[in-house]
Design a protein around this motif. Sequence first.
Motif, short mmCIF file in Angstrom:
data_model
loop_
_atom_site.label_atom_id
_atom_site.label_comp_id
_atom_site.label_asym_id
_atom_site.label_seq_id
_atom_site.Cartn_x
_atom_site.Cartn_y
_atom_site.Cartn_z
N LEU A 148 40.43 54.69 27.64
CA LEU A 148 39.48 54.22 28.81
C LEU A 148 39.34 52.88 28.84
N LEU A 149 38.91 52.03 27.76
CA LEU A 149 38.84 50.36 27.33
C LEU A 149 40.21 50.07 27.87
N ALA A 150 40.90 50.62 27.73
CA ALA A 150 42.16 49.68 28.07
C ALA A 150 42.58 48.92 29.83
N GLY A 151 42.20 50.47 30.62
CA GLY A 151 42.13 50.24 31.66
C GLY A 151 41.28 50.41 32.37
N GLY A 152 40.37 50.01 31.97
CA GLY A 152 39.16 49.58 32.74
C GLY A 152 39.30 48.20 32.49
N TRP A 153 39.93 47.47 31.25
CA TRP A 153 40.24 46.19 31.57
C TRP A 153 41.42 45.51 32.26
N ILE A 154 42.43 46.34 32.44
CA ILE A 154 43.07 46.06 33.62
C ILE A 154 42.50 45.62 34.99
N ILE A 155 41.41 47.02 35.05
CA ILE A 155 41.06 47.03 36.68
C ILE A 155 39.70 45.35 36.26
N PHE A 156 39.70 45.52 35.56
CA PHE A 156 38.39 44.03 35.74
C PHE A 156 39.40 42.56 35.71
N LEU A 157 40.01 42.42 35.03
CA LEU A 157 40.98 41.07 35.06
C LEU A 157 41.84 41.44 36.26
N GLY A 158 42.39 42.41 36.72
CA GLY A 158 43.18 42.62 38.05
C GLY A 158 42.19 41.94 39.19
N LEU A 159 40.85 42.19 38.79
CA LEU A 159 40.14 42.11 40.59
C LEU A 159 39.59 40.69 40.33
N PHE A 160 38.40 40.83 39.24
CA PHE A 160 38.41 39.44 38.63
C PHE A 160 38.79 38.07 38.25
N PHE A 161 39.40 37.54 38.15
CA PHE A 161 40.20 35.83 38.75
C PHE A 161 41.19 35.88 39.60
N PRO A 162 41.80 37.17 40.41
CA PRO A 162 42.22 37.12 41.44
C PRO A 162 40.67 36.84 42.49
N LEU A 163 39.55 37.34 42.43
CA LEU A 163 38.80 37.22 43.49
C LEU A 163 37.61 35.97 43.61
N HIS A 164 37.89 35.41 42.26
CA HIS A 164 37.29 34.59 42.12
C HIS A 164 37.42 33.55 42.60
N VAL A 165 39.32 33.26 42.51
CA VAL A 165 39.85 32.40 42.75
C VAL A 165 39.31 32.14 44.62
N ALA A 166 39.54 33.15 44.76
CA ALA A 166 40.24 33.54 46.88
C ALA A 166 38.34 33.50 47.08
N LEU A 167 37.22 33.70 46.61
CA LEU A 167 36.11 33.52 47.78
C LEU A 167 35.24 31.93 46.03
N LYS A 168 36.22 31.55 46.41
CA LYS A 168 35.38 30.63 45.72
C LYS A 168 34.98 29.22 46.61
N ASN A 169 35.27 29.19 47.67
CA ASN A 169 33.93 29.20 48.95
C ASN A 169 33.13 29.90 49.23
N HIS A 170 33.12 30.70 48.90
CA HIS A 170 31.64 31.78 49.52
C HIS A 170 31.16 32.69 48.05
N ASP A 171 29.93 31.25 47.75
CA ASP A 171 29.07 31.56 46.78
C ASP A 171 28.68 32.85 46.87
N ASN A 172 28.00 33.26 48.24
CA ASN A 172 27.23 35.02 47.61
C ASN A 172 28.52 35.58 47.75
N ALA A 173 29.34 35.73 48.33
CA ALA A 173 29.73 36.76 48.69
C ALA A 173 30.62 36.73 47.51
N ARG A 174 30.84 35.65 46.66
CA ARG A 174 31.42 35.74 44.99
C ARG A 174 30.19 36.58 44.49
N ARG A 175 29.32 35.83 43.79
CA ARG A 175 28.16 35.99 43.02
C ARG A 175 27.97 38.06 43.30
#
Length: 394
Positions: free
Chosen positions: A117-144
């Motif tokens: 369960l924990l490994a699956g949660g980390w895979i989902i989290f890391l798979g979304l966090f870093f790409p979205l962090h880069v994609a929404l770099k210029n949209h601070d409110n949405a990124r937060r």
Amino acid sequence: MQWEVEGGEEEEEGVEVEMGRSRGEVIREDDFLGGHGPEEAAGLADAFRDEKMQLRDLLDISQVLSEAGSAIIDDSFTRCFKSNAPEPWNWNIYLFPLWVMGVIIRYFILFPLRVILLAGGWIIFLGLFFPLHVALKNHDNARRQVERGLVEFICSVFVCSWTGIIKYHGPRPSPRPKQVFVANHTSMIDFIILEQMTAFAVIMQKHPGWVGFLQTTVLESLGCIWFNRTEAKDRQIVAQKLKKHIEDPDSNPLLIFPEGTCVNNEYTVIFKKGAFELDCMVCPIAIKYNKIFVDAFWNSKKQSFTMHLMRLMTSWAVVCDVWYLEPQTLRPGETPIEFSERVRTLIAKRAGIKKVPWDGYLKYYRPSPKITDKKQQGFAEAVVRGLEASKQTQ
């Protein structure tokens, strides 16, 4: 020169101490003469040369001995950081098979499922966090907003991996300017338990390893503030960051553990006054763990956080109550230290833990040699005075 307590009869005048013998348990003269000059040592030696001396005369130094006895009997400082071992219950042939069955279920069924369960949660989290962090770099409110939701998600996964049974009491915190949340501190999982409900920005000790990596990457996005307790200059930098953070209406609510260290959830040590000097509203949070299945206290000096998590994941469940208490403000004429003590009393009363007058940072430092030398000097002088007074009355 040596002296001993004579194991013979008690006379009417009391138990006697006989000099110059070498049988039984021996206490050496050197134990008392350390740190004294020749004249004081000679005076003490003369007193030893008397044929007999009453033990009660030696005990005239009762003030020093009382302090030592009190420190041994009522060491409330050490008890704050002591993890009590669970009492064994598999003490007969009827209960032992149940205990063995419980170990098999916890370690070979529940633990692997929780790891998956924990490994699956980390895979989902890391798979979304870093790409979205880069994609929404210029949209601070949405990124937060996205990052807050993902951090709350991974914290919920952590709580599920312990089979966490968490009860929250009181209104859920909401982001507002000029407010800070303070809570008693038992383990780093305090932050995880609170974070799954509200995306707090936390002030925390900088940790090494994978925990430090998460601090500088994932949690940095929440506006968290890190410090090193061994660096004096960090205090000024942290104080400036705190004031800047609480004045920003778009920042996440600020969470502080003012004890500055993990305490075993049976006591609460003195709160640092920094959180109470910010001229803002203080919102107390009381956290109480039920030790029926596992003790959630993390002793960082004896156990890594990874092993601490493993102990939680191999238990039946983590049971915890969280109370969001009434916000408090500084009263007229009240000092920050008095304010911190008032808030600490509220938290201790709600969580059912005891207040002790200790600074938690003493856990990380040894007493100065000057302090110990002074105590030894005072003790030796008290012994000399007691023996000289006894000699004069004979």
